[in-house]
Scaffold this motif. Structure first.
Motif, short mmCIF file in Angstrom:
data_model
loop_
_atom_site.label_atom_id
_atom_site.label_comp_id
_atom_site.label_asym_id
_atom_site.label_seq_id
_atom_site.Cartn_x
_atom_site.Cartn_y
_atom_site.Cartn_z
N TYR A 66 0.83 -1.21 0.00
CA TYR A 66 0.00 0.00 0.00
C TYR A 66 0.87 1.26 0.00
O TYR A 66 0.68 2.16 -0.81
N TYR A 67 1.86 1.30 0.87
CA TYR A 67 2.71 2.48 0.98
C TYR A 67 3.60 2.67 -0.26
O TYR A 67 3.95 3.80 -0.61
N GLU A 68 3.94 1.59 -0.94
CA GLU A 68 4.75 1.69 -2.15
C GLU A 68 4.07 2.51 -3.24
O GLU A 68 4.73 2.95 -4.18
N THR A 69 2.77 2.75 -3.10
CA THR A 69 2.07 3.58 -4.09
C THR A 69 2.56 5.03 -4.03
O THR A 69 2.23 5.82 -4.91
N THR A 70 3.34 5.38 -3.01
CA THR A 70 3.88 6.74 -2.91
C THR A 70 5.23 6.88 -3.62
O THR A 70 5.73 7.99 -3.77
N GLU A 71 5.82 5.77 -4.03
CA GLU A 71 7.14 5.81 -4.66
C GLU A 71 7.05 6.40 -6.07
O GLU A 71 6.09 6.12 -6.80
N PRO A 72 8.02 7.20 -6.45
CA PRO A 72 7.98 7.89 -7.75
C PRO A 72 7.85 6.97 -8.96
O PRO A 72 7.23 7.35 -9.95
N ASP A 73 8.40 5.76 -8.88
CA ASP A 73 8.33 4.86 -10.02
C ASP A 73 7.04 4.04 -10.06
O ASP A 73 6.80 3.29 -11.00
N HIS A 74 6.18 4.18 -9.07
CA HIS A 74 4.88 3.49 -9.06
C HIS A 74 3.91 4.30 -9.91
O HIS A 74 4.01 5.52 -9.97
N ASN A 75 2.96 3.61 -10.56
CA ASN A 75 2.01 4.35 -11.42
C ASN A 75 1.15 5.34 -10.63
O ASN A 75 0.58 6.25 -11.21
N LEU A 76 1.07 5.19 -9.32
CA LEU A 76 0.33 6.14 -8.48
C LEU A 76 1.26 7.12 -7.76
O LEU A 76 0.80 7.96 -7.00
N GLY A 77 2.55 7.01 -8.02
CA GLY A 77 3.55 7.79 -7.31
C GLY A 77 3.43 9.29 -7.45
O GLY A 77 3.89 10.03 -6.59
N LYS A 78 2.85 9.75 -8.52
CA LYS A 78 2.69 11.19 -8.72
C LYS A 78 1.31 11.67 -8.27
O LYS A 78 0.91 12.78 -8.57
N PHE A 81 -2.74 9.20 -3.85
CA PHE A 81 -3.59 8.02 -3.63
C PHE A 81 -3.50 7.52 -2.19
O PHE A 81 -4.51 7.35 -1.51
N PHE A 82 -2.28 7.27 -1.71
CA PHE A 82 -2.10 6.73 -0.37
C PHE A 82 -2.72 7.65 0.68
O PHE A 82 -3.50 7.21 1.53
N TYR A 83 -2.39 8.92 0.62
CA TYR A 83 -2.85 9.88 1.62
C TYR A 83 -4.36 10.13 1.52
O TYR A 83 -5.05 10.19 2.55
N GLU A 84 -4.86 10.23 0.33
CA GLU A 84 -6.29 10.49 0.16
C GLU A 84 -7.15 9.29 0.52
O GLU A 84 -8.19 9.44 1.15
N THR A 85 -6.70 8.09 0.17
CA THR A 85 -7.50 6.91 0.51
C THR A 85 -7.44 6.61 2.01
O THR A 85 -8.45 6.20 2.59
N THR A 86 -6.28 6.83 2.63
CA THR A 86 -6.24 6.61 4.08
C THR A 86 -7.15 7.62 4.78
O THR A 86 -7.86 7.26 5.72
N GLN A 87 -7.15 8.85 4.31
CA GLN A 87 -8.04 9.85 4.92
C GLN A 87 -9.50 9.49 4.69
O GLN A 87 -10.33 9.66 5.59
N LEU A 88 -9.82 8.96 3.53
CA LEU A 88 -11.20 8.51 3.26
C LEU A 88 -11.62 7.43 4.26
O LEU A 88 -12.75 7.44 4.76
N ILE A 89 -10.71 6.51 4.54
CA ILE A 89 -11.00 5.43 5.48
C ILE A 89 -11.28 6.00 6.87
O ILE A 89 -12.26 5.65 7.52
N PHE A 90 -10.42 6.92 7.32
CA PHE A 90 -10.63 7.53 8.64
C PHE A 90 -11.91 8.38 8.65
O PHE A 90 -12.66 8.37 9.62
N ASP A 91 -12.18 9.10 7.55
CA ASP A 91 -13.38 9.94 7.48
C ASP A 91 -14.66 9.13 7.55
O ASP A 91 -15.69 9.63 8.01
N LYS A 92 -14.60 7.89 7.10
CA LYS A 92 -15.80 7.04 7.16
C LYS A 92 -16.27 6.91 8.61
O LYS A 92 -17.46 6.80 8.86
N VAL A 93 -15.34 6.94 9.55
CA VAL A 93 -15.70 6.86 10.97
C VAL A 93 -15.92 8.25 11.55
O VAL A 93 -16.95 8.53 12.14
N THR A 94 -14.93 9.12 11.39
CA THR A 94 -14.96 10.41 12.08
C THR A 94 -16.03 11.36 11.55
O THR A 94 -16.59 12.13 12.31
N ILE A 95 -16.31 11.32 10.27
CA ILE A 95 -17.29 12.23 9.68
C ILE A 95 -18.62 11.52 9.39
O ILE A 95 -19.68 11.99 9.79
#
Length: 160
Positions: A66-78, A81-95
């Motif tokens: 999951y965290y490797e999606t932040t690496e520059p050579d990963h297709n999601l690296g730019k 994705f990692f930060y936004e999806t983790t926040q979405l997961i937390f928001d499902k509970v908190t918001i």
């Protein structure tokens, strides 16, 4: 000899095709779900809850993927994705107060480390503030409960 060459080429092709299929089939359910989530994300579509909840890693190997999606050579690296999806997961509970995400959010928070730790911990604090007793009751269901920050906040709130 001439007849053997075409047969060899056919066998070589079949072997290569089968080994490619094996490599594809060896991808884990987690990797397949991550790919599905990334397709929704890249198309700017909402990620269905059933896909989003499965982004929560169950072990360090899945978290690494999951965290490797932040690496520059990963297709999601730019992307974020990692930060936004983790926040979405937390928001499902908190918001959204979607309690299906309660334990998964705590499990996700238990991976807090490095550059993203502060965000994970802030979300964990918000989840705890929603209902401290619920947090204490849930600790037994958290996979990495003996690891900080879950351990720290469990002790801080005197969870048994």
């Amino acid at each position: 000899m001439i007849l053997k060459l075409p047969i060899f080429v056919i066998l070589l092709f079949l072997t290569f095709t089968k080994s490619s299929e094996l490599i594809t089939n060896q991808r884990t359910d987690y990797e397949l779900n991550l790919e599905s989530a990334s397709k929704y994300y890249l198309k700017k579509n909402n990620i269905p809850d059933t896909v989003l909840i499965k982004l929560v890693p169950t072990n360090y190997e899945e978290f690494k993927i999951y965290y490797e999606t932040t690496e520059p050579d990963h297709n999601l690296g730019k992307t974020d994705f990692f930060y936004e999806t983790t926040q979405l997961i937390f928001d499902k509970v908190t918001i959204n107060k979607n309690w299906d995400f309660y334990i998964p959010s705590l499990n996700l928070a238990s991976f807090a480390d490095g550059e993203y730790a502060e965000g994970f911990i802030e979300n964990l604090k918000m989840i705890i503030e929603l209902d401290k007793q619920k947090f204490c009751n849930a600790i037994s269901e958290i996979k990495l409960r003996d690891r900080n920050p879950i351990k720290y906040y469990g002790e801080l709130h005197r969870c048994k």
